[in-house]
Design a protein around this motif. Structure first.
Motif, PDB file in Angstrom:
ATOM      1  N   CYS A 147       0.851  -1.190   0.000  1.00  9.74           N
ATOM      2  CA  CYS A 147       0.000   0.000   0.000  1.00  9.74           C
ATOM      3  C   CYS A 147       0.886   1.238   0.000  1.00  9.74           C
ATOM      4  CB  CYS A 147      -0.900   0.018   1.234  1.00  9.74           C
ATOM      5  SG  CYS A 147      -1.909  -1.469   1.376  1.00  9.74           S
ATOM      6  N   ALA A 149       0.769   3.589   2.064  1.00  7.49           N
ATOM      7  CA  ALA A 149       1.168   3.714   3.466  1.00  7.49           C
ATOM      8  C   ALA A 149       0.432   2.567   4.138  1.00  7.49           C
ATOM      9  CB  ALA A 149       0.753   5.055   4.049  1.00  7.49           C
ATOM     10  N   TYR A 150       0.862   2.166   5.339  1.00 10.38           N
ATOM     11  CA  TYR A 150       0.163   1.069   6.001  1.00 10.38           C
ATOM     12  C   TYR A 150      -0.634   1.589   7.185  1.00 10.38           C
ATOM     13  CZ  TYR A 150       3.399  -2.037   3.478  1.00 10.38           C
ATOM     14  OH  TYR A 150       4.116  -2.686   2.523  1.00 10.38           O
ATOM     15  N   CYS A 151      -1.832   1.031   7.333  1.00  2.00           N
ATOM     16  CA  CYS A 151      -2.648   1.366   8.489  1.00  2.00           C
ATOM     17  C   CYS A 151      -2.177   0.512   9.662  1.00  2.00           C
ATOM     18  CB  CYS A 151      -4.110   1.063   8.210  1.00  2.00           C
ATOM     19  SG  CYS A 151      -4.669   1.786   6.650  1.00  2.00           S
ATOM     20  N   PHE A 153      -3.759  -0.668  12.046  1.00  2.00           N
ATOM     21  CA  PHE A 153      -4.679  -1.718  12.493  1.00  2.00           C
ATOM     22  C   PHE A 153      -4.839  -2.833  11.473  1.00  2.00           C
ATOM     23  CE2 PHE A 153      -7.165   1.596  10.369  1.00  2.00           C
ATOM     24  CZ  PHE A 153      -7.678   0.860   9.315  1.00  2.00           C
ATOM     25  N   CYS A 154      -4.095  -2.780  10.378  1.00  2.60           N
ATOM     26  CA  CYS A 154      -4.435  -3.587   9.213  1.00  2.60           C
ATOM     27  C   CYS A 154      -4.444  -5.088   9.492  1.00  2.60           C
ATOM     28  CB  CYS A 154      -3.462  -3.317   8.083  1.00  2.60           C
ATOM     29  SG  CYS A 154      -3.872  -4.271   6.619  1.00  2.60           S
ATOM     30  N   ARG A 156      -4.470  -7.206   6.997  1.00  7.12           N
ATOM     31  CA  ARG A 156      -3.830  -7.830   5.847  1.00  7.12           C
ATOM     32  C   ARG A 156      -2.330  -7.921   6.059  1.00  7.12           C
ATOM     33  NH1 ARG A 156      -7.855  -6.455   1.895  1.00  7.12           N
ATOM     34  NH2 ARG A 156      -9.530  -7.850   2.484  1.00  7.12           N
ATOM     35  N   PHE A 160       1.920  -8.559   3.208  1.00  9.47           N
ATOM     36  CA  PHE A 160       2.608  -7.490   2.495  1.00  9.47           C
ATOM     37  C   PHE A 160       3.961  -7.940   1.977  1.00  9.47           C
ATOM     38  CE2 PHE A 160       0.043  -4.224   4.992  1.00  9.47           C
ATOM     39  CZ  PHE A 160      -0.936  -4.246   4.021  1.00  9.47           C
ATOM     40  N   GLY A 194      -3.774  -5.756   0.291  1.00  6.61           N
ATOM     41  CA  GLY A 194      -2.991  -4.624  -0.178  1.00  6.61           C
ATOM     42  C   GLY A 194      -3.849  -3.569  -0.872  1.00  6.61           C
ATOM     43  N   LYS A 227      -7.054   2.278  -0.943  1.00  9.78           N
ATOM     44  CA  LYS A 227      -6.825   3.352   0.030  1.00  9.78           C
ATOM     45  C   LYS A 227      -6.059   4.494  -0.629  1.00  9.78           C
ATOM     46  CE  LYS A 227      -6.440   5.140   4.201  1.00  9.78           C
ATOM     47  NZ  LYS A 227      -7.534   5.534   5.080  1.00  9.78           N
ATOM     48  N   TYR A 231      -4.431   7.940   0.804  1.00 10.53           N
ATOM     49  CA  TYR A 231      -3.001   7.964   1.107  1.00 10.53           C
ATOM     50  C   TYR A 231      -2.142   8.526  -0.027  1.00 10.53           C
ATOM     51  CZ  TYR A 231      -3.211   5.084   5.398  1.00 10.53           C
ATOM     52  OH  TYR A 231      -3.424   4.615   6.667  1.00 10.53           O
ATOM     53  N   HIS A 264     -11.303   3.542   0.714  1.00 13.41           N
ATOM     54  CA  HIS A 264     -11.158   3.377   2.162  1.00 13.41           C
ATOM     55  C   HIS A 264     -10.750   4.729   2.774  1.00 13.41           C
ATOM     56  CE1 HIS A 264      -8.449   1.385   5.495  1.00 13.41           C
ATOM     57  NE2 HIS A 264      -9.320   2.213   5.987  1.00 13.41           N
TER      58      HIS A 264
HETATM   59  S1  SF4 Z   1      -4.567  -3.185   3.064  1.00 10.73           S
HETATM   60 FE1  SF4 Z   1      -5.948  -1.479   3.516  1.00 10.73          FE
HETATM   61  S2  SF4 Z   1      -6.097  -1.467   5.755  1.00 10.73           S
HETATM   62 FE2  SF4 Z   1      -4.266  -2.619   5.199  1.00 10.73          FE
HETATM   63  S3  SF4 Z   1      -2.589  -1.151   5.226  1.00 10.73           S
HETATM   64 FE3  SF4 Z   1      -3.325  -1.299   3.139  1.00 10.73          FE
HETATM   65  S4  SF4 Z   1      -4.771   0.383   3.024  1.00 10.73           S
HETATM   66 FE4  SF4 Z   1      -4.495   0.006   5.179  1.00 10.73          FE
END
Ligand code: SF4
Ligand SMILES: *Cc1c(COP(=O)(O)O)cnc(C)c1O
Length: 441
Positions: A147, A149-151, A153-154, A156, A160, A194, A227, A231, A264
């Protein structure tokens, strides 16, 4: 707006925590804790998030800071101490072992995603695909497993990797097409990650364009979960192949299919910049629709004001609010989770303040093992306080829209913590779920 200036993306990771000038206001112990957490849960921010979205005067409470930068409390004190000790004292191999051990305790694959949702094609399993509900197939293009940037709380996070090979993508997309040819019950394809929008337009088109041709008349909607609109909106405006992306979107709508960009957005701040609004405008100009979704997270968007402003803003910009999710049972859940009752209260208080055009949003929703469960509300039935729940999607589609009841519990944060109400021993779907899962096992 005046022609926006192109921006080159620059990523920040764990090794930048000590250098970033904006973080100097934090104590060294605080930064050490961030570094420790970043060993276990992936950390990535970028220059747009750092320079435009985070309000650095507002640390540590800034919602976008909490959304992207690791916080010490995301891990247990025990795990955190251990990591800090290894970071300070030991060899990288030992640290690696400690990291793996902690990761495996964080439920990396919630709701049976791997065991139960991966379909087979001519006897072989298809790891990049999930097919849980008959009408919708998810594809996770290998090149899109990262991604902008990474959330923090993710859920997924275990996947990565990010890998960019056109040969692999072509093969993967070929298997996917074959699967769809054999499954005429499918109407929707959801390309997810992702973030598939981290892919080059020419890679993305390998997954999309074939579906516009013959043999895929049953596919009416292509969704892209992303996202990037929040982002990295430059993806649709000034990135080198931004125009190619828009042309690809146009091809889908011109072919007579619906293209839904599942954006998102966790906070209205993410739609507040000129570039974010320009991205929305450009996407919509292709005939694509933007639908929006986000989880409810403690310390990020756990107030009705945030949702009211976000949903209103989305409708003003021509987006369609779609889901408010409950935080999943993975990663740093204990840090972000909001009790079901509180989530429902926030939803209920927010929804009454927006017009009908924003009430397309469904929530709070738990994407759980049996299906997508909606918390309809709280009621009292013959003196017993209950949660009223229903399925938006079920492993058996016939479970949808049948209200069921769980005992009221003001601490519960997930479906698995709920028990049947009104003297029932099990939920109406329990026996059948067991049967369905046994068949797959
Ligand atoms: S997959 Fe979605 S929730 Fe997870 S880091 Fe990427 S944008 Fe954020
Ligand atoms: C949410 C979800 C879908 C899509 O459901 P809709 O109700 O069509 O939005 C499809 N597959 C999985 C696994 C999901 O979690």
């Amino acid at each position: 707006m005046p022609q926006p200036k192109p921006r080159k993306i620059r990523f920040y990771g764990a090794k930048d925590i000590d250098q970033l000038p904006q973080l100097q206001q934090l104590s060294p112990a605080n930064r050490m804790a961030m570094k420790a957490v970043a060993q276990v849960l992936p950390f990535r921010a970028n220059n747009y998030v750092v320079e435009e979205l985070i309000d650095w005067e507002n640390l540590p409470d800034d919602p976008i800071f909490r959304l992207t930068f690791p916080q010490g409390e995301m891990l247990s004190a025990e795990h955190l101490d251990k990591l800090v000790w290894y970071l300070n004292h030991s060899a990288p191999e030992d640290l690696h072992q400690v990291v793996s051990a902690i990761r495996s305790q964080l439920n990396p694959h919630p709701a049976g995603q791997v065991e139960y949702n991966v379909p087979t094609l001519n006897g072989d399993s298809l790891p990049g695909i999930q097919h849980k509900y008959p009408e919708t197939v998810l594809i996770f293009p290998t090149a899109g497993q990262t991604c902008h940037a990474y959330c923090t709380f993710c859920f997924r996070w275990p996947q990565f990797v990010g890998m960019d090979s056109i040969k692999f993508a072509t093969r993967e997309s070929g298997l996917f097409q074959e699967y769809l040819r054999q499954h005429k019950e499918v109407t929707d394809v959801l390309i997810t990650g992702g973030d598939p929008m981290t892919m080059k337009a020419r890679h993305l088109s390998l997954y999309i364009e074939p579906l516009l041709g013959s043999g895929f008349e049953h596919i009416q909607t292509i969704r892209i979960g992303t996202k990037s609109v929040a982002y990295w909106p430059y993806r649709f405006v000034t990135d080198e192949d931004a125009d190619d992306v828009l042309r690809l979107f146009e091809k889908v709508t011109l072919a007579g299919k619906h293209l839904a960009i599942m954006g998102h957005y966790d906070h209205w701040k993410e739609m507040d910049t000129e570039i974010a609004q320009e991205a929305i405008k450009r996407i919509r100009s292709t005939g694509a629709q933007i639908r929006t979704q986000a989880p409810l997270m403690r310390g990020i968007n756990d107030s009705k004001e945030v949702w009211i402003r976000m949903w209103r803003e989305q409708v003003r910009l021509g987006c369609v609010p779609y889901y408010m999710f409950m935080e999943r049972d993975t990663g740093a859940k204990h840090y972000f989770e909001v009790p079901i009752i509180q989530a429902w209260e926030i939803f209920q208080e927010a929804i009454q303040k927006v017009s009908g055009l924003a009430r397309t949003v469904r929530g709070p929703v738990m994407s759980a093992l049996p299906g997508k469960v909606l918390v309809d509300g709280v009621a009292e039935i013959f003196g017993e306080k209950v949660f009223v729940l229903s399925f938006l999607q079920g492993r058996d589609p016939n479970w949808c829209k049948r209200p069921f009841f769980a005992r009221y519990d003001d601490k519960a944060t997930w479906l698995t913590q709920l028990t049947p109400a009104l003297g029932e021993k099990e939920f109406f779907y329990d026996k059948q779920l067991e049967k369905i899962l046994n068949k797959v096992r």
